[in-house]
Design a protein around this motif. Sequence first.
Motif, PDB file in Angstrom:
ATOM      1  N   PHE A 176       0.402   3.766  -2.928  1.00  0.00           N
ATOM      2  CA  PHE A 176       0.291   5.494  -2.454  1.00  0.00           C
ATOM      3  C   PHE A 176       1.455   6.224  -3.207  1.00  0.00           C
ATOM      4  CE2 PHE A 176       0.917   8.865   0.602  1.00  0.00           C
ATOM      5  CZ  PHE A 176      -0.054   9.448   0.214  1.00  0.00           C
ATOM      6  N   TRP A 197       0.797  -1.275  -0.014  1.00  0.00           N
ATOM      7  CA  TRP A 197       0.146  -0.060  -0.079  1.00  0.00           C
ATOM      8  C   TRP A 197       0.720   1.391  -0.088  1.00  0.00           C
ATOM      9  CZ3 TRP A 197      -4.549   1.693  -0.959  1.00  0.00           C
ATOM     10  CH2 TRP A 197      -5.670   1.026  -1.277  1.00  0.00           C
ATOM     11  N   ALA A 236      -4.703  -8.648  -1.749  1.00  0.00           N
ATOM     12  CA  ALA A 236      -4.004  -7.253  -2.033  1.00  0.00           C
ATOM     13  C   ALA A 236      -4.678  -6.649  -3.293  1.00  0.00           C
ATOM     14  CB  ALA A 236      -2.646  -7.432  -2.324  1.00  0.00           C
ATOM     15  N   SER A 285       0.975  -6.067  -9.797  1.00  0.00           N
ATOM     16  CA  SER A 285       0.964  -6.325  -8.262  1.00  0.00           C
ATOM     17  C   SER A 285       1.590  -7.984  -8.001  1.00  0.00           C
ATOM     18  CB  SER A 285      -0.239  -6.391  -7.579  1.00  0.00           C
ATOM     19  OG  SER A 285      -1.061  -7.279  -8.491  1.00  0.00           O
ATOM     20  N   SER A 305      -7.934  -5.449  -2.447  1.00  0.00           N
ATOM     21  CA  SER A 305      -7.902  -4.116  -1.748  1.00  0.00           C
ATOM     22  C   SER A 305      -7.582  -2.951  -2.213  1.00  0.00           C
ATOM     23  CB  SER A 305      -7.110  -4.264  -0.350  1.00  0.00           C
ATOM     24  OG  SER A 305      -5.644  -4.353  -0.812  1.00  0.00           O
ATOM     25  N   LEU A 306      -6.535  -3.201  -3.422  1.00  0.00           N
ATOM     26  CA  LEU A 306      -6.339  -2.059  -4.270  1.00  0.00           C
ATOM     27  C   LEU A 306      -7.383  -1.637  -5.199  1.00  0.00           C
ATOM     28  CD1 LEU A 306      -2.510  -3.433  -5.289  1.00  0.00           C
ATOM     29  CD2 LEU A 306      -3.314  -1.251  -3.903  1.00  0.00           C
ATOM     30  N   GLY A 317      -6.622  -0.431   4.012  1.00  0.00           N
ATOM     31  CA  GLY A 317      -6.391  -1.147   2.927  1.00  0.00           C
ATOM     32  C   GLY A 317      -5.125  -2.396   3.341  1.00  0.00           C
ATOM     33  N   VAL A 318      -4.450  -1.837   4.327  1.00  0.00           N
ATOM     34  CA  VAL A 318      -3.423  -2.796   4.972  1.00  0.00           C
ATOM     35  C   VAL A 318      -4.330  -3.899   5.884  1.00  0.00           C
ATOM     36  CG1 VAL A 318      -1.767  -3.172   6.688  1.00  0.00           C
ATOM     37  CG2 VAL A 318      -1.332  -1.288   5.140  1.00  0.00           C
ATOM     38  N   THR A 376      -8.048   2.062  -4.178  1.00  0.00           N
ATOM     39  CA  THR A 376      -7.263   3.004  -4.932  1.00  0.00           C
ATOM     40  C   THR A 376      -8.288   4.147  -5.480  1.00  0.00           C
ATOM     41  OG1 THR A 376      -7.695   1.386  -6.773  1.00  0.00           O
ATOM     42  CG2 THR A 376      -5.407   1.831  -5.694  1.00  0.00           C
ATOM     43  N   LEU A 435      -4.965   3.735   4.069  1.00  0.00           N
ATOM     44  CA  LEU A 435      -3.703   3.012   4.117  1.00  0.00           C
ATOM     45  C   LEU A 435      -3.903   2.033   4.911  1.00  0.00           C
ATOM     46  CD1 LEU A 435      -0.856   5.451   3.518  1.00  0.00           C
ATOM     47  CD2 LEU A 435      -1.793   4.020   2.071  1.00  0.00           C
TER      48      LEU A 435
END
Length: 217
Positions: free
Chosen positions: A60, A56, A130, A113, A133-134, A177-178, A138, A174
């Motif tokens: 970012f 993340w 991941a 990714s 979540s992106l 997201g994590v 995003t 963030l």
Amino acid sequence: MRAFAAIIVRDLRLATRIGGEALTLVLFFVMIGVVVPFAIGPDSAQLGRLAPGIVWIAAFLSMLLGLDRLFRADEEDGSLRLFRHSTLPLEALVGAKLIAHWLLTAVPLIIASPILAVLLSMSMEDWLRAVLSLLIGTPALVGFGALGAAVTVSLRRGGLIAPVLILPLCVPVLIFGVGAIAGLGSAQATVFLGAISLVTCAFSPLFAALALRAAED
């Protein structure tokens, strides 16, 4: 609706003609994954634990690289003033530009990714989380980035100031997201991440358009 789609196609074509921006973002994204293992060490278990945060942070920072070009090119050539006199509301125009910006910045990172997942010793399950979540988070980064870009569009050093302005707004993105990747409580974190993106996508075109009008007046 046709004018809305035309703005998206226009921005995509302009980015294609200039070239190199998406590749630069991807290379920066991947290079973070290359450099971090040297700093942390070769322990794959430790890399796997830290991977969600690294993914993340890399996303970012990479998306910040293209932030200055969101409105500045249109401001410099006078397109923004012309757009204000079009039949398409400025809020809708900003929304179209945000969609194009997301396609040009976030999608290439998501496609790249798997490379970062290999470099950070992520499991298949973590990588899939991941990617999810992106995809969900995003849009919120793009929305907050639009606010920063609109506020600083008329400033000479706006590209340096905008990231500082939006950083506090992006911290919750963030965090969740994590959390959406980390496993424990990932479902709840994903829901909160989606809620942030929905609210941001709904209101950022309105506030960004207001900032653009204020910058031109």
